[in-house]
Scaffold this active site. Sequence first.
Site, PDB file in Angstrom:
ATOM      1  N   ASP A 142      51.211 -44.759  50.994  1.00 48.91           N
ATOM      2  CA  ASP A 142      51.993 -45.124  49.977  1.00 48.91           C
ATOM      3  C   ASP A 142      50.965 -46.352  48.946  1.00 48.91           C
ATOM      4  O   ASP A 142      50.810 -46.211  47.937  1.00 48.91           O
ATOM      5  CB  ASP A 142      53.172 -45.347  49.526  1.00 48.91           C
TER       6      ASP A 142
ATOM      7  N   ASP B  79      57.611 -34.105  61.272  1.00 46.05           N
ATOM      8  CA  ASP B  79      55.670 -34.662  61.856  1.00 46.05           C
ATOM      9  C   ASP B  79      55.257 -34.077  60.068  1.00 46.05           C
ATOM     10  O   ASP B  79      55.614 -33.178  59.500  1.00 46.05           O
ATOM     11  CB  ASP B  79      54.816 -33.755  62.394  1.00 46.05           C
TER      12      ASP B  79
ATOM     13  N   LYS C   1      60.775 -41.472  44.218  1.00 41.36           N
ATOM     14  CA  LYS C   1      59.803 -41.439  45.667  1.00 41.36           C
ATOM     15  C   LYS C   1      60.461 -39.919  46.362  1.00 41.36           C
ATOM     16  O   LYS C   1      59.949 -38.817  46.565  1.00 41.36           O
ATOM     17  CB  LYS C   1      58.894 -42.365  46.602  1.00 41.36           C
TER      18      LYS C   1
END
Length: 200
Positions: free
Chosen positions: A156, A72, A176
Amino acid sequence: MILYCATTNAGKLREFRLAAQSFAGGRIRVEQLPDLGRIPPCEETGSTFEENAIQKALYYSRLAPGLLFAEDSGLEVNALGGAPGVFSARFAGPAATDEANNRLLLEKLRGIEDRSARYVCVAALAEGGRLIRTFSGAVAGRILESPRGSGGFGYDPLFYYEPFGATFAEVSAERKMAVSHRGQALRQMFEWLAAGAQEG
Ligand code: ITT
């Protein structure tokens, strides 16, 4: 070794597979839970990322043929008191698109100077309905006034990461992953699993 996951988010799944490659050197293969599309989705009723990650991992691991993890994650914006937080996926409504969520975020931050935010991720590992461990990560950034870049997913294009001088949508998935909330959590999980797998 196969590690099952259960995510409905294609962006997350791509990153799970990249993380397995990067952090476990291909010794662990991430597979989507078979028949996930036919399983009623897990309710996410927790008020923290950890509660929701555990809820999903326990629910889906009962239906998995082996070890499974669920994750999550979300965006916490300081000026919004931590919102959208656990509601990040459904910020603009139950079946919201990334674009709709991003638009709503920009609306809510219009005219606000403090744009500081962070991404948070908690991964929960479970087997047969029993929790094994959780792993977490967080990364700080700030929300731009308009989107930049076409990589990544979710928020993003708006999430500007100072050390890169770019948004997470403007850098490669590998860059990333090296610094992200998910990269931190999954690096710990894969290293922990790889160490155990070697001992066993
Ligand atoms: P599953 O529960 O099926 O895994 P989901 O998308 O519903 O998929 P979450 O409830 O954990 O997952 O919500 C995560 C949301 O947070 C995601 O949909 C994005 O909007 C945002 N998010 C999390 N990590 C992100 C990232 O690395 N880049 C951009 N947005 C991210």
